[in-house]
Scaffold this active site. Structure first.
Site, short mmCIF file in Angstrom:
data_model
loop_
_atom_site.label_atom_id
_atom_site.label_comp_id
_atom_site.label_asym_id
_atom_site.label_seq_id
_atom_site.Cartn_x
_atom_site.Cartn_y
_atom_site.Cartn_z
N ASN A 9 0.87 -1.18 0.00
CA ASN A 9 0.00 0.00 0.00
C ASN A 9 0.90 1.23 0.00
O ASN A 9 1.49 1.57 1.03
CB ASN A 9 -0.90 -0.03 1.25
CG ASN A 9 -1.69 1.25 1.41
OD1 ASN A 9 -1.82 2.03 0.46
ND2 ASN A 9 -2.22 1.47 2.61
N LYS A 11 0.06 4.31 -0.44
CA LYS A 11 -0.57 5.55 0.04
C LYS A 11 -0.29 6.68 -0.97
O LYS A 11 -0.25 6.41 -2.16
CB LYS A 11 -0.08 5.87 1.46
CG LYS A 11 -0.15 4.62 2.36
CD LYS A 11 0.10 4.87 3.80
CE LYS A 11 -0.01 3.55 4.56
NZ LYS A 11 0.07 3.72 5.99
N HIS A 95 -9.42 1.52 4.75
CA HIS A 95 -8.15 1.70 5.46
C HIS A 95 -8.36 2.68 6.61
O HIS A 95 -9.15 3.62 6.50
CB HIS A 95 -7.08 2.21 4.49
CG HIS A 95 -5.72 2.22 5.09
ND1 HIS A 95 -5.28 3.23 5.93
CD2 HIS A 95 -4.70 1.34 5.01
CE1 HIS A 95 -4.06 2.95 6.33
NE2 HIS A 95 -3.68 1.82 5.79
N GLU A 97 -6.71 5.11 7.61
CA GLU A 97 -6.52 6.53 7.24
C GLU A 97 -7.77 7.07 6.56
O GLU A 97 -8.12 8.24 6.72
CB GLU A 97 -5.28 6.67 6.34
CG GLU A 97 -3.99 6.51 7.15
CD GLU A 97 -2.82 5.92 6.39
OE1 GLU A 97 -2.83 5.92 5.14
OE2 GLU A 97 -1.89 5.43 7.07
N GLU A 167 -5.52 -4.52 10.77
CA GLU A 167 -4.49 -3.50 10.95
C GLU A 167 -4.77 -2.72 12.22
O GLU A 167 -5.57 -1.77 12.21
CB GLU A 167 -4.47 -2.53 9.76
CG GLU A 167 -4.15 -3.19 8.44
CD GLU A 167 -3.55 -2.20 7.45
OE1 GLU A 167 -2.42 -2.46 7.01
OE2 GLU A 167 -4.17 -1.17 7.16
N GLY A 173 2.43 2.65 10.60
CA GLY A 173 3.37 3.75 10.41
C GLY A 173 4.10 4.17 11.68
O GLY A 173 4.74 5.22 11.71
N SER A 213 3.40 -1.75 10.38
CA SER A 213 4.85 -1.82 10.60
C SER A 213 5.44 -3.18 10.26
O SER A 213 6.35 -3.66 10.95
CB SER A 213 5.19 -1.40 12.03
OG SER A 213 4.79 -0.05 12.25
P1 PGA Z 1 2.85 0.57 7.57
O1 PGA Z 1 1.40 0.78 6.91
O2 PGA Z 1 3.39 -0.72 7.03
O3 PGA Z 1 3.66 1.76 7.08
O4 PGA Z 1 2.67 0.54 9.03
C1 PGA Z 1 0.52 -0.30 6.77
C2 PGA Z 1 -0.78 0.18 6.18
O5 PGA Z 1 -1.19 1.31 6.44
O6 PGA Z 1 -1.44 -0.56 5.43
#
Ligand code: PGA
Length: 255
Positions: A9, A11, A95, A97, A167, A173, A213
């Protein structure tokens, strides 16, 4: 036996040119990996270029979101038929976000899932609790609500085909991944609910992947858990060698 599923992903990262460079190199690296379903989700602007660069390879392309109407006066939105025509076969839905920054809800997630299936896009549906919710011991209740409302009306057959990304919001992140035990507990709970609400066939076939992460050095430990069927990778998916390392470590014989 479920085929491991590993998705990048990106983003709001990577231009068209950067996407083509990545996919062109990446497809060469993964060309002999047959036992993992591999997906890359670039921004909408690079979707078509990514699909062209991945043509006739084992790399699938996903949109990062989709709107449920097919067309109309919805400035700024992108529909499932548009995504399908651009060459993608998957869509990330809900997601965290999107939920926290853009006001998406379980009800809107539900409409997006239906729209994806109507266009034969495989939904990758994200669920997970915030840190506050975990600390208040609400993790399972939050997951239950997200499953019940988000997947309302989804058939057992559709459930078997879609991918759920667990998640935990506090792990996205932050560099603080869930421990394998925490992931295992949440994934086990989700699969038990699928069994209860959608039946054995759906629960046995649905891939439940972990996100938050994921890095090359924690992939094997997370993916060796029995109910963890793959990963949704943000930050570490932007570097072609790191993402290749994650895909390699996610293979069934590697874990
Ligand atoms: P990350 O993001 O691996 O940077 O923690 C995962 C995601 O948002 O799908």
């Amino acid at each position: 036996m479920r085929t491991p599923f590993i998705a990048a992903n990106w983003k709001m990262h990577k231009t068209v040119a950067e996407t083509v460079t990545f996919v062109t190199e990446f497809r060469g690296l993964v060309k002999d990996i047959k036992d993992v379903e591999i997906v890359v989700a670039p921004p909408f602007t690079a979707l078509h270029a990514a699909a062209e660069a991945a043509r006739n390879s084992n790399v699938g392309i996903a949109a990062q979101n989709l709107y449920w109407e097919r067309q109309g006066a919805f400035t700024g939105e992108i529909s499932a038929p548009m995504i399908r025509e651009a060459g993608a076969a998957y869509g990330i839905i809900g997601h965290s976000e999107r939920r926290t920054l853009f006001g998406e809800t379980d009800a809107s997630v539900n409409r997006r899932i239906a729209a994806a299936f109507a266009e034969r896009l495989t939904p990758i549906v994200c669920i997970g609790e915030t840190l506050d919710q975990r600390e208040r011991n609400e993790t399972f209740a939050v997951l239950d609500r997200q499953i019940k409302q988000g997947f309302d009306g989804v058939t057992a057959d559709e459930m078997a085909k879609l991918v759920i990304a667990y998640e935990p919001v506090w792990a996205i992140g932050t560099g603080r991944n869930a421990t394998p035990a925490q992931a295992s507990e949440a994934h086990g709970h989700i699969r038990a609910r699928l069994l209860q609400w959608f039946g054995g066939e759906a629960a046995g076939r649905c891939r439940i992947i972990y996100g938050g992460s994921v890095k090359p050095d924690n992939t094997a430990a997370l993916l060796s858990q029995p109910d963890v069927d793959g990963a949704l990778v943000g930050g570490a998916s932007m570097d072609v060698r790191d993402f290749f390392a994650i895909v390699s470590r996610g293979r069934r014989e590697a874990v």
